[in-house]
Design an enzyme around this catalytic site. Sequence first.
Site, PDB file in Angstrom:
ATOM      1  N   GLU A   1     -56.247 -11.773  27.642  1.00  0.00           N
ATOM      2  CA  GLU A   1     -57.084 -12.960  27.795  1.00  0.00           C
ATOM      3  C   GLU A   1     -57.804 -12.897  29.138  1.00  0.00           C
ATOM      4  O   GLU A   1     -57.262 -12.387  30.116  1.00  0.00           O
ATOM      5  CB  GLU A   1     -56.221 -14.223  27.716  1.00  0.00           C
TER       6      GLU A   1
ATOM      7  N   GLY B   1     -46.209 -12.253  42.497  1.00  0.00           N
ATOM      8  CA  GLY B   1     -46.702 -13.600  42.205  1.00  0.00           C
ATOM      9  C   GLY B   1     -45.589 -14.510  41.747  1.00  0.00           C
ATOM     10  O   GLY B   1     -44.416 -14.269  42.032  1.00  0.00           O
TER      11      GLY B   1
ATOM     12  N   CYS C   1     -47.744 -14.010  25.590  1.00  0.00           N
ATOM     13  CA  CYS C   1     -47.281 -12.701  25.107  1.00  0.00           C
ATOM     14  C   CYS C   1     -46.058 -12.148  25.839  1.00  0.00           C
ATOM     15  O   CYS C   1     -45.018 -11.937  25.227  1.00  0.00           O
ATOM     16  CB  CYS C   1     -48.426 -11.696  25.177  1.00  0.00           C
TER      17      CYS C   1
ATOM     18  N   LYS D   1     -42.508 -13.936  25.424  1.00  0.00           N
ATOM     19  CA  LYS D   1     -41.964 -13.907  24.050  1.00  0.00           C
ATOM     20  C   LYS D   1     -41.727 -12.476  23.572  1.00  0.00           C
ATOM     21  O   LYS D   1     -40.782 -12.217  22.836  1.00  0.00           O
ATOM     22  CB  LYS D   1     -42.859 -14.693  23.095  1.00  0.00           C
TER      23      LYS D   1
END
Length: 465
Positions: free
Chosen positions: A155, A256, A263, A266
């Site tokens: 994404e 981070g 994604c 899971k």
Amino acid sequence: MRLAMIGAGYVGLVSGACLADFGYEVVCVDRDDARIANLQRGVLPLYEPQLDHMVAENCAAGRLSFSTDLAAAVAAADVVFIAVGTPPSGRDGDVDLSAVYAAAKATAEALNGFTVVVTKSTVPPGTGDEVEAIIRDLRPDADFAVASNPEFLREGVAVEEFRHPDRVVIGTDDQRARDVLAELYRPLEANNVPTVFTGRRTAELIKYAANAFLATKIGFINEIANLCEKLGADVADVSTGLGLDRRIGPKFLNPGPGYGGSCLPKDVRGLIRTAERAGMELGIVSAVEAVNTHRRIDIAARVIDVVGGAKDATIAVLGLTFKPDTDDIRETPALPMIAALQDAGAKVRAFDPKGMEHARKLTKGVNFASDPYECATGADALVILTDWDSFRGLDLARLRAVMRRPILVDFRNIYAPDDLADAGFAYYAVGRGGWPSPVSDLLDDDSGRVVVVRPGAIARARSGR
Ligand code: NAD
């Protein structure tokens, strides 16, 4: 070639639009009537750079359309892609495959002529066997083959990555299906994209293994960042030094707040569960999962510690999406952190360029701002959680002027410590030292919620006092 894409979400919509752009005739089907009605009017259900142009152009050219009529789309298709969601079904890592199986059943009923049914959704190895059995059971007469073609797009750069992937994976033992899918992806040959032809279960496992490996890189560098803080080393330079080794590579080595999104969490849990079902334990992957879960707790505790206790503090959070250039907040580290800060007594203000609409529905009592400066107004600390480009060049003097206390917690290391010191900020960044000694204890309760408890309470509970 005529294609039906079942599921018009991040993967289905991007894949459908990009395949239409290759010249194929694509119908994107979804069971969500409102989503399809909006798409038919040109309104996209999600934010993804370049996607609006791609959809508009291909609809105008008559190659891309949207429908709720799955049977008609499947009956006309040479290839049917199943790109529906495969969310977690509970806390134990099981994957909810009901949408995949529902799509397989509906597809079976409508099959017409030789059709390749392709699972694009990320699924546990063996799911393709189940899809094939469902279709064969309902339609013993049908001429079809089931293949796996996992999607690796990210994404935020999904359109770009679909058009220039590192590789295409095609899993099937059926020669006709191989030929059809090789032809389908032929336009990528011009970009020298390698194709891995393999068995169906292997293709399914490649996707799970890839995501688990990426999660491992993130977990690893977060752990090294913690060590940097103890040793007075700088994790940014460690990452650079590591990433220049071609065997390691520079990507996914930025520390981070822990990985999130729809994604990695899971799929890591799905792989662990797959192994359990096969009678083995994945030690490394399980450790990665545990380290990431702890990270979610740790970031809230760090914020509480730098402001000296959350009670009556106002914390400004910049970034709610799990990464920049998306509106996706699924499994974002922001939501458990905000809940933990609120549980500890803090007031939370927040801003995100694209994620606030979704976040409003999943939070309570958060004051959403219209820009970073409004968000920071009156705050005791500003916390950067997502590395949106628009957060990289904030006017530090203006921020300092509106904040109650000049504290900046940068979980993405997007600022230079010297610049922040010059601007009069107390600056805390991942893997760069200077953090106060921890005083807060937080734990992840059984429901997955991060709970703040009094300092020392966990140690006292463990020691039985
Ligand atoms: P999503 O939730 O954005 O979209 C899924 C869509 O499928 C929804 O619009 C839903 O209404 C529709 N749907 C569900 N059941 C249906 C049915 N029976 N018939 C028709 N439509 C149905 O999901 P997503 O993020 O696009 O992910 C889809 C799959 O791709 C998942 O398995 C995911 O793990 C995988 N994947 C996602 C990404 C990503 O970055 N989002 C990347 C690679 C792979």
